[in-house]
Design a protein around this motif. Sequence first.
Motif, PDB file in Angstrom:
ATOM      1  N   ALA A  71       3.234   7.302   8.883  1.00  0.00           N
ATOM      2  CA  ALA A  71       2.010   7.596   9.352  1.00  0.00           C
ATOM      3  C   ALA A  71       0.921   6.780  10.405  1.00  0.00           C
ATOM      4  CB  ALA A  71       1.076   7.613   8.152  1.00  0.00           C
ATOM      5  N   LEU A 113       1.363  12.066   4.779  1.00  0.00           N
ATOM      6  CA  LEU A 113       2.294  11.221   4.465  1.00  0.00           C
ATOM      7  C   LEU A 113       1.543  10.021   3.806  1.00  0.00           C
ATOM      8  CD1 LEU A 113       3.655  10.713   8.361  1.00  0.00           C
ATOM      9  CD2 LEU A 113       4.927  11.360   6.022  1.00  0.00           C
ATOM     10  N   LEU A 114       0.217  10.034   4.018  1.00  0.00           N
ATOM     11  CA  LEU A 114      -0.681   8.688   3.145  1.00  0.00           C
ATOM     12  C   LEU A 114      -0.530   9.283   1.606  1.00  0.00           C
ATOM     13  CD1 LEU A 114      -3.355   7.890   5.591  1.00  0.00           C
ATOM     14  CD2 LEU A 114      -1.342   6.568   5.158  1.00  0.00           C
ATOM     15  N   VAL A 123      -5.028   4.228   6.948  1.00  0.00           N
ATOM     16  CA  VAL A 123      -3.877   3.659   6.533  1.00  0.00           C
ATOM     17  C   VAL A 123      -3.927   2.163   6.041  1.00  0.00           C
ATOM     18  CG1 VAL A 123      -1.793   2.500   7.638  1.00  0.00           C
ATOM     19  CG2 VAL A 123      -2.460   4.999   8.192  1.00  0.00           C
ATOM     20  N   VAL A 139      -0.354  13.131   9.326  1.00  0.00           N
ATOM     21  CA  VAL A 139      -0.688  11.775   8.858  1.00  0.00           C
ATOM     22  C   VAL A 139      -1.050  11.569   7.478  1.00  0.00           C
ATOM     23  CG1 VAL A 139      -1.999   9.642   9.735  1.00  0.00           C
ATOM     24  CG2 VAL A 139      -0.792  11.164  11.420  1.00  0.00           C
ATOM     25  N   ARG A 140      -2.136  12.412   7.338  1.00  0.00           N
ATOM     26  CA  ARG A 140      -2.817  12.500   5.949  1.00  0.00           C
ATOM     27  C   ARG A 140      -1.793  12.900   4.852  1.00  0.00           C
ATOM     28  NH1 ARG A 140      -8.235  15.577   7.615  1.00  0.00           N
ATOM     29  NH2 ARG A 140      -8.664  15.492   5.171  1.00  0.00           N
TER      30      ARG A 140
END
Length: 295
Positions: A121, A84-85, A141, A81-82
């Motif tokens: 994300a 993707l950010l 996000v 997720v991180r």
Amino acid sequence: STDLHLRYLIRYAADRRSHKYVDAAFAIIEDSFDRFAGELSPELLVLFAEVASELRGREAAVARALELFDRLHTEEDQFVVRALLVRCVYESRLGLETCQLKGLHLLQQLRFALDTFLLKALALATQKPNDERYGFLVYNVSVVFWDTIRPLCRMGWQRHVVEETSRVLEALRTVAKSLPSAGDKGKSKGAAAATGSAIPVAVDATWLAEMLLNLAFGLEDAGREAEAVKKAEEANQLIDEQLKQSTGNKDLARLRALVLSARAHFARKQGPGKLREEIDKASGSTVAGAGLFCP
């Protein structure tokens, strides 16, 4: 070990905001890229990309670290997720700063950053069982989302990100609702676990109110005035609740004035009605409402 040394360099780069340590860490990553599949922790690539992105000026290193991380196909944990950010930030800067795109070209690039990376994300952070422990990532996000769409926050363009704004806001509100109420504070840890309660993440009500206002203006730009009015009223209710609990807060007072101004803006087509009196009462002035409704 190389793993510990790389962690040390990344931490020092962040603490001292030093490109020297970023460059030293990147040199190790390039020399050891084939060791991340086993010996070195893949998360180091994401930690490095976050710090290098924050310090700016090392976009090629950011892209390379993210590329190496993507090749590893790790489990979908917080570091995916991180990553993707960070990639969303990279792509938005590519359009805004590197290529200096304008108009529809910029819109396409920012939509690419949002749809391909940020919304993915968000989906990973909110899917089960991640939703019970990754609330902090949902907040992250929302911050990256706001930074990305700021160039579009003007009439004629904000309509293009209404649905994305709604999705981010809904996820953020879900996280905010996971905070324990006064009646829940007495529950034991076992009781909380039995109900499947999410790990609480503090979400500032003022941030929710600002996101609601942002959505309201997007809805207005899309010709959905009635929905815009409702979102502005929701923001007003949030601020009212906070003012009851906190007096003398300058940030709340500033945001309250902004919310009242927005409500007046949305109400001009229908006429002030009782809103003018409400604004006068909230501001403590007998002319504030008249001033906001002046043509």
